[in-house]
Design an enzyme around this catalytic site. Structure first.
Site, PDB file in Angstrom:
ATOM      1  N   CYS A 136      27.626   7.218 -26.009  1.00 46.16           N
ATOM      2  CA  CYS A 136      29.001   7.004 -25.560  1.00 46.16           C
ATOM      3  C   CYS A 136      29.035   5.673 -24.800  1.00 46.16           C
ATOM      4  O   CYS A 136      28.136   4.847 -24.960  1.00 46.16           O
ATOM      5  CB  CYS A 136      29.496   8.175 -24.714  1.00 46.16           C
ATOM      6  SG  CYS A 136      28.557   8.466 -23.193  1.00 46.16           S
ATOM      7  N   CYS A 139      29.010  10.875 -19.122  1.00 50.28           N
ATOM      8  CA  CYS A 139      29.934  12.007 -19.379  1.00 50.28           C
ATOM      9  C   CYS A 139      29.667  12.640 -20.740  1.00 50.28           C
ATOM     10  O   CYS A 139      29.089  13.720 -20.843  1.00 50.28           O
ATOM     11  CB  CYS A 139      31.394  11.562 -19.280  1.00 50.28           C
ATOM     12  SG  CYS A 139      31.876  10.978 -17.633  1.00 50.28           S
ATOM     13  N   ARG A 140      30.107  11.975 -21.822  1.00 51.73           N
ATOM     14  CA  ARG A 140      30.083  12.634 -23.132  1.00 51.73           C
ATOM     15  C   ARG A 140      28.700  12.734 -23.741  1.00 51.73           C
ATOM     16  O   ARG A 140      28.320  13.818 -24.223  1.00 51.73           O
ATOM     17  CB  ARG A 140      31.015  11.888 -24.099  1.00 51.73           C
ATOM     18  CG  ARG A 140      32.472  12.019 -23.722  1.00 51.73           C
ATOM     19  CD  ARG A 140      33.328  11.002 -24.443  1.00 51.73           C
ATOM     20  NE  ARG A 140      33.027   9.640 -24.001  1.00 51.73           N
ATOM     21  CZ  ARG A 140      33.514   8.535 -24.535  1.00 51.73           C
ATOM     22  NH1 ARG A 140      34.331   8.625 -25.570  1.00 51.73           N
ATOM     23  NH2 ARG A 140      33.205   7.349 -24.042  1.00 51.73           N
ATOM     24  N   SER A 141      27.934  11.635 -23.770  1.00 56.16           N
ATOM     25  CA  SER A 141      26.656  11.719 -24.499  1.00 56.16           C
ATOM     26  C   SER A 141      25.601  12.562 -23.781  1.00 56.16           C
ATOM     27  O   SER A 141      24.845  13.277 -24.452  1.00 56.16           O
ATOM     28  CB  SER A 141      26.122  10.332 -24.888  1.00 56.16           C
ATOM     29  OG  SER A 141      25.842   9.531 -23.778  1.00 56.16           O
ATOM     30  N   ASN A 185      27.152   6.749 -20.797  1.00 59.00           N
ATOM     31  CA  ASN A 185      26.014   7.693 -20.792  1.00 59.00           C
ATOM     32  C   ASN A 185      25.998   8.537 -19.519  1.00 59.00           C
ATOM     33  O   ASN A 185      24.933   8.913 -19.015  1.00 59.00           O
ATOM     34  CB  ASN A 185      24.664   6.964 -20.983  1.00 59.00           C
ATOM     35  CG  ASN A 185      23.487   7.880 -21.302  1.00 59.00           C
ATOM     36  OD1 ASN A 185      22.347   7.566 -20.943  1.00 59.00           O
ATOM     37  ND2 ASN A 185      23.709   8.997 -21.936  1.00 59.00           N
ATOM     38  N   ASP A 230      37.305   9.888 -24.163  1.00 54.76           N
ATOM     39  CA  ASP A 230      36.691   9.510 -22.892  1.00 54.76           C
ATOM     40  C   ASP A 230      37.396  10.265 -21.753  1.00 54.76           C
ATOM     41  O   ASP A 230      38.599  10.079 -21.545  1.00 54.76           O
ATOM     42  CB  ASP A 230      36.863   7.997 -22.747  1.00 54.76           C
ATOM     43  CG  ASP A 230      36.330   7.447 -21.444  1.00 54.76           C
ATOM     44  OD1 ASP A 230      35.909   8.241 -20.581  1.00 54.76           O
ATOM     45  OD2 ASP A 230      36.342   6.216 -21.293  1.00 54.76           O
TER      46      ASP A 230
HETATM   47  P1  4NP Z   1      31.220   8.275 -21.000  1.00 54.79           P
HETATM   48  O1  4NP Z   1      32.434   8.114 -19.962  1.00 54.79           O
HETATM   49  O2  4NP Z   1      31.300   7.078 -21.917  1.00 54.79           O
HETATM   50  O3  4NP Z   1      31.560   9.549 -21.688  1.00 54.79           O
HETATM   51  O4  4NP Z   1      29.954   8.325 -20.180  1.00 54.79           O
HETATM   52  C1  4NP Z   1      32.632   6.976 -19.182  1.00 54.79           C
HETATM   53  C2  4NP Z   1      31.870   6.768 -18.057  1.00 54.79           C
HETATM   54  C3  4NP Z   1      32.104   5.663 -17.249  1.00 54.79           C
HETATM   55  C4  4NP Z   1      33.115   4.788 -17.578  1.00 54.79           C
HETATM   56  C5  4NP Z   1      33.889   5.001 -18.705  1.00 54.79           C
HETATM   57  C6  4NP Z   1      33.643   6.094 -19.510  1.00 54.79           C
HETATM   58  N1  4NP Z   1      33.371   3.680 -16.736  1.00 54.79           N
HETATM   59  O5  4NP Z   1      34.387   3.004 -16.945  1.00 54.79           O
HETATM   60  O6  4NP Z   1      32.591   3.427 -15.797  1.00 54.79           O
END
Ligand code: 4NP
Length: 162
Positions: free
Chosen positions: A14, A19-21, A17, A131
């Site tokens: 993602c 939240c989703r992955s 790294n 996201d």
């Molecule tokens: P992820 O979510 O891609 O599922 O880990 C996010 C985590 C952090 C951010 C965006 C999405 N950020 O903008 O810091």
């Protein structure tokens, strides 16, 4: 010749790294174990960004996952690298923008599968895990719902492989 006893290597990717992955890594590990694949797969996750490298998963992702029995706490974020394309047999992006970044990073001539994770679960009718970072609790529940469905479908796919 490929070693038939080698574990199948699967990488979830993602943006951050956190939240989703990492959720997909842990949820798929559980689905693979239920499917009898625990010793046949190697599972990891990474982010396209370097923003959170070394950090544990987001506390909201950790809390929502814990309510369903998944422990995200031991994980630490890392950034995806060009070497990952040679190492992993399956690289799954959580959304189309992550997939586009991975496609641009991918060296020529690597054989592994690169695609959207939810394309493994066509019955879902959606291809992206949204996201959840800037949203509320419902977003984290939705991420878990989608990833659980994708994980079941992909584990079944691996079991059914010749
Ligand atoms: P992820 O979510 O891609 O599922 O880990 C996010 C985590 C952090 C951010 C965006 C999405 N950020 O903008 O810091």
């Amino acid at each position: 010749m490929a070693n038939p006893s080698r574990r199948i290597r699967i990488l979830f990717v993602c943006l951050g790294n956190i939240c989703r992955s990492p959720t997909a890594e842990v949820v798929f590990r559980a689905a693979a174990a239920r499917a009898g694949l625990a010793h046949q797969v190697e599972i990891d996750s990474a982010g396209t960004s370097e923003w959170h490298v070394g950090n544990p998963p987001d506390y909201r992702a950790t809390a929502h996952a814990a309510r369903r029995g998944y422990d995200l706490r031991p994980l630490r974020a890392r950034q995806v690298s060009a070497e990952d394309f040679a190492r992993f047999d399956w690289i799954f992006a959580m959304d189309r923008s992550v997939l586009a970044e991975l496609a641009a990073l991918r060296p020529n001539g690597v054989a592994g599968h690169l695609g959207l994770f939810l394309d493994q679960a066509p019955d879902l009718g959606v291809s992206e895990v949204p996201d959840p970072y800037d949203g509320g609790p419902d977003g984290f529940e939705h991420v878990l719902d989608l990833i659980e469905r994708g994980a079941e479908a992909f584990a079944a796919h691996l079991v059914a492989r010749p």
